[in-house]
Scaffold this active site. Structure first.
Site, PDB file in Angstrom:
ATOM      1  CB  CYS A 101      26.845  82.587  49.771  1.00 42.73           C
ATOM      2  SG  CYS A 101      28.185  83.731  50.228  1.00 42.73           S
ATOM      3  CB  CYS A 202      23.523  88.661  54.150  1.00 43.54           C
ATOM      4  SG  CYS A 202      24.152  88.210  52.515  1.00 43.54           S
TER       5      CYS A 202
END
Length: 387
Positions: A101, A202
């Site tokens: 990410c 997440c």
């Protein structure tokens, strides 16, 4: 400077934005919408990127009196992070989605868009430090270093950033401990001062990675075998196992010596999980690919500290670059090094760079060679001396 403050809706990014404003920068808050079907409420402390989080970020921006926008990067996040995570597990590897990410989203897609819109840099709530040093040519070099708060240090997941990205990045929290950040948030009147931290992964808010992978890839029953090839159990998908795993194996037969067994290999090509004794997990040699350097690549064989988990121990090692690959030789044996994990290299507190672990193995001194296996050899230098 004109700075985009990435605001997740949590306390860290809120204080980071406030500190950039205090430093005199022109700050605009941006929340990244990363989910294609964002929930209204957070399911747990693990999740993030919900509509609730976006609202929390907006309210903080209002308190600070800064403009605020939501940038939709859900499609890019799915392709570069979620799909990559799924594919890596399907291939028998164990990825770290936070590194991906940071590499693909926060310091590529976000930074690129910010620069295209006329901004100078991006600020985030990561716990790490950027230190400016003399580059030896009359200019300034920006180095990535560990945070002061060792318990919160996130330099490992930032080891994918290159020198150009570091030149456009701010980490305002790196010199402060987390308890002090919460106190500062309360002093500033941020209602999120006590909001729980979000945790990996997440996009799997319930924390059940095996369940998520089974839903995404489908059940694929197969054998769990020992190192002799004898079947000792069954599984519902080899993709759900990682090297070093001990719990949740569900073996039907105990080991002859009564000792616990661990996953020592995942074989996606035969859909087998191999288990064995703990001693089989010890490795001292790592080959990494997809090398990323937070500055100049090291020249020759250099002494480094090597870390293979986000909050793991740092091990003394030597390393050398071979194009896009990195060879790392650890001074001692380390257990549970899985393909797909990242090895991040340090020179003291400075992050030298990172690589994705392709293979790991145990090398005997005669196999390693005098230069590559002996940190005391004349040819081995410190990273600082080589850069």
């Amino acid at each position: 400077m004109r700075v985009v403050a990435a605001m997740s809706g949590g306390v860290d990014s809120a204080v980071a934005a406030a500190r950039m404003l205090d430093a005199g920068h022109e700050v605009v808050g941006v929340h990244l919408a990363l989910s294609q079907s964002a929930a209204t409420l957070r399911e747990s402390a693990r999740g993030c990127c919900t509509i609730e989080d976006a609202g929390d970020a907006r309210r903080v921006a209002d308190v600070l009196g800064i403009p605020f926008y939501v940038w939709d990067m859900a499609a890019r996040f799915k392709r570069d992070v979620v799909d990559d995570f799924r594919a890596e597990y399907a291939a028998g590897r164990t990825p770290n989605p936070c590194l991906r990410c940071n590499e693909k989203i926060k310091f590529a897609a976000l930074l690129d868009k910010a620069l295209a819109l006329g901004f100078d840099a991006v600020a985030t709530g990561h716990y790490a430090q950027v230190v400016e040093t003399d580059d030896g040519h009359g200019g300034v070099r920006r180095e990535l270093h560990r945070a002061v708060d060792s318990a919160k240090d996130q330099s490992y997941v930032l080891g994918v950033l290159d020198e150009e990205q570091l030149a456009r990045s701010f980490f305002p929290l790196g010199d402060t401990t987390k308890p002090r950040i919460r106190e500062e948030a309360a002093d500033r009147g941020f209602f999120i001062a006590k909001k729980p931290d979000s945790h990996d992964v997440c996009f799997i808010p319930d924390g059940d990675t095996r369940g998520w992978l089974t839903r995404e890839l489908g059940a694929a029953p197969g054998d769990i075998v020992d190192t002799e090839g004898d079947v000792v159990g069954r599984h519902e998908g080899a993709f759900a196992y990682t090297v070093g795993q001990r719990r949740g194996l569900g073996l039907s037969r105990p080991a002859a010596d009564g000792e616990p067994r661990y996953v020592v290999q995942v074989r996606p090509e035969t859909n087998q999980v191999v288990v064995g004794a703990a001693d089989l997990l010890g490795v001292n040699a790592i080959t990494g690919d997809h090398a990323r350097w937070c500055g100049p690549a090291p020249e020759g064989v250099v002494r480094v500290g090597a870390q293979v988990r986000a909050h793991g121990e740092e091990y003394a090692a030597t390393a050398w670059a071979e194009g896009g690959r990195v060879e790392v030789r650890l001074q001692g044996r380390v257990r549970g090094v899985a393909p797909g994990q990242s090895v991040v290299l340090y020179d003291g507190t400075r992050v030298v760079g990172s690589a994705s672990i392709a293979t790991s193995r145990l090398e005997r001194p005669s196999e390693a060679g005098a230069v590559h296996g002996d940190p005391a050899a004349d040819e081995v230098r410190s990273v600082t001396a080589s850069t």
